[in-house]
Design a protein around this motif. Structure first.
Motif, short mmCIF file in Angstrom:
data_model
loop_
_atom_site.label_atom_id
_atom_site.label_comp_id
_atom_site.label_asym_id
_atom_site.label_seq_id
_atom_site.Cartn_x
_atom_site.Cartn_y
_atom_site.Cartn_z
N LYS A 23 0.82 -1.21 0.00
CA LYS A 23 0.00 0.00 0.00
C LYS A 23 0.86 1.26 0.00
O LYS A 23 0.55 2.24 -0.67
N LYS A 24 1.95 1.23 0.76
CA LYS A 24 2.84 2.39 0.78
C LYS A 24 3.47 2.63 -0.59
O LYS A 24 3.60 3.78 -1.05
N ARG A 25 3.86 1.54 -1.25
CA ARG A 25 4.45 1.70 -2.58
C ARG A 25 3.44 2.26 -3.57
O ARG A 25 3.75 3.13 -4.38
N TYR A 26 2.19 1.74 -3.50
CA TYR A 26 1.16 2.25 -4.39
C TYR A 26 0.88 3.73 -4.11
O TYR A 26 0.69 4.53 -5.03
N ALA A 27 0.85 4.09 -2.82
CA ALA A 27 0.64 5.50 -2.48
C ALA A 27 1.79 6.37 -2.97
O ALA A 27 1.57 7.49 -3.47
N ALA A 28 3.02 5.88 -2.85
CA ALA A 28 4.17 6.64 -3.35
C ALA A 28 4.10 6.80 -4.86
O ALA A 28 4.42 7.87 -5.40
N GLU A 29 3.66 5.74 -5.57
CA GLU A 29 3.53 5.84 -7.02
C GLU A 29 2.46 6.86 -7.41
O GLU A 29 2.62 7.62 -8.36
N ARG A 30 1.35 6.87 -6.66
CA ARG A 30 0.29 7.84 -6.95
C ARG A 30 0.78 9.27 -6.70
O ARG A 30 0.47 10.18 -7.48
N ARG A 31 1.54 9.46 -5.61
CA ARG A 31 2.07 10.79 -5.34
C ARG A 31 3.05 11.23 -6.44
O ARG A 31 3.01 12.37 -6.90
N LYS A 33 3.10 10.22 -9.51
CA LYS A 33 2.31 10.50 -10.71
C LYS A 33 1.65 11.87 -10.61
O LYS A 33 1.63 12.65 -11.57
#
Length: 436
Positions: A23-31, A33
């Protein structure tokens, strides 16, 4: 005790640490982007603001206010001796002919000097070149009356285009109430109109905004781009082929490669200093000549073409080289008959981008004297000339309000040339590019 344990709510198990990391990695990717989209949006916003500012201030430069007048080509003024002498006709007082025409049209008594001066201020003094050209092309019009669209003065042009407030009191306006009344009369009768400004593309330098154009600058830029193309392309491609395909890999070639990469990052004004020292002070070439400008821009463009050409040569798969050599081709045949044609799209793209970069340079041209006041079109690369970016720089320093739109109009022309060159580079690359 058993009843208490049976009625107790079940304790939910904690999520695995692996799920939290995902989840942290996905959140970092969204940020990341979002940051990228935000950066692109900011860049596009500034680009839109820049283009809007330039276009909104410069599109009016492509239209010029003109006044239709019945001009009498008096023989007493143009050719009093009746000998059709070119020197005499060229020196004739053509502005007087237009002044007489507008006084007659507005029914003004020539003895009233104040009104006559105000009426004459409505038309440009640039009518001298216009009428002289008409007489030179057709001397038979001498002694006749011709209806001619003559240029209005820059003050009238700015007033018609709404570039200054006409509602303020008369003492704070460049045009008084009487002159505004004349303009309204001419506009109502259709004798004052905004027409397409062909002079913007055919005139040279001028101290009057209404007769100032980019014609000389365009020709000078074309001369310089031709010189850059003729010199930088073959020299750059030859140097790239030698360094990439034939030169031994040693400290000397490594030093050359480092210097080429460093030259691509050198400020352009340094190349101007080099051109001033070598081409003007040493070789004795004339200042303000397109040849000198082309040589300076060639030196500045060479690193870009060499780097782009080497990248295009490296992009050709090694299997092409191996197949050609395996079939008995010599190294020269392999390079010039197989590798170079496949690298041509990249070379062409790099060349066009280098030319586009050179077209927009100003600093090196200022140092070699291309800020001269050039009115006549250059007859060759050795003739005095100027360039589009230098013309923009010169107009930007003018105090007259009408030169503001001329500056923005010239920027629009320069951006159009740059856009065409970059679009051509993209289309040619897509047309000839090979996918490996």
């Amino acid at each position: 005790m058993s009843d208490v344990s049976m009625n107790a709510a079940p304790v939910s198990a904690a999520p695995p640490r692996r799920d939290i990391g995902i989840k942290k990695r996905y959140a970092a990717e969204r940020r990341f982007k979002a940051y990228g989209i935000g950066a692109i949006a900011i860049g596009l916003s500034f680009l839109v603001i820049l283009l809007w500012t330039v276009i909104s201030q410069g599109y009016t430069a492509f239209w010029q206010t003109e006044i239709s007048l019945p001009v009498q080509f008096s023989q007493e003024v143009i050719d009093p001796n009746g000998q059709l002498d070119e020197a005499t006709m060229r020196r004739a007082n053509y502005p007087k002919l237009v002044q007489d025409a507008i006084l007659q049209r507005l029914d003004i008594d020539p003895s009233n000097r104040q009104e006559a001066t105000r009426a004459a201020a409505l038309v440009s003094q640039g009518v001298r070149q216009q009428l002289a050209g008409m007489v030179r092309d057709d001397p038979a019009i001498i002694g006749t009356t011709q209806n001619i669209w003559v240029l209005a003065s820059s003050t009238v042009d700015s007033a018609v285009k709404g570039q200054f407030d006409l509602s303020v009191e008369e003492s704070r306006r460049p045009l008084n109430d009487m002159q505004l009344g004349w303009l309204n009369e001419l506009e109502a009768s259709g004798e004052l109109q905004q027409r397409f400004n062909t002079g913007f593309f055919t005139f040279g330098a001028s101290s009057r905004a209404e007769t100032a154009g980019v014609g000389v600058a365009i020709i000078g830029s074309l001369y310089m781009m031709g010189i850059v193309l003729l010199l930088a392309l073959p020299i750059g491609v030859a140097a790239s082929i030698y360094l990439e395909e034939f030169a031994p890999k040693n400290r000397l070639t490594d030093l050359i490669e480092v210097n080429i990469n460093n030259l691509a990052a050198v400020p352009s004004i340094v190349f101007g200093l080099l051109g001033l020292a070598v081409f003007i002070n040493w070789f004795g070439l004339p200042r303000s000549a397109s040849l000198v400008g082309g040589l300076v821009l060639t030196l500045m463009t060479l690193p870009t073409i060499i780097i782009a050409t080497r990248a295009a040569l490296k992009a050709v798969p090694p299997s092409i080289r191996a197949a050609a050599l395996g079939l008995g081709a010599s190294k020269n045949q392999m390079v010039f008959q197989h590798v170079l044609p496949l690298a041509a799209p990249g070379i062409l793209t790099g060349t066009i981008i280098g030319l586009a970069q050179a077209l927009g340079e100003t600093a090196p041209l200022l140092l070699i004297g291309m800020v001269a006041f050039v009115v006549e079109f250059p007859s060759g690369p050795m003739s005095p000339s100027t360039a589009l970016p230098v013309q923009i720089f010169m107009w930007a320093n003018e105090a007259e309000r009408a030169f503001v739109e001329r500056t923005s109009g010239a920027i629009i022309v320069l951006l159009a040339f740059l856009a065409i060159m970059n679009i051509a580079a993209v289309l040619l690359r897509r047309r000839f590019e090979r996918r490996w």
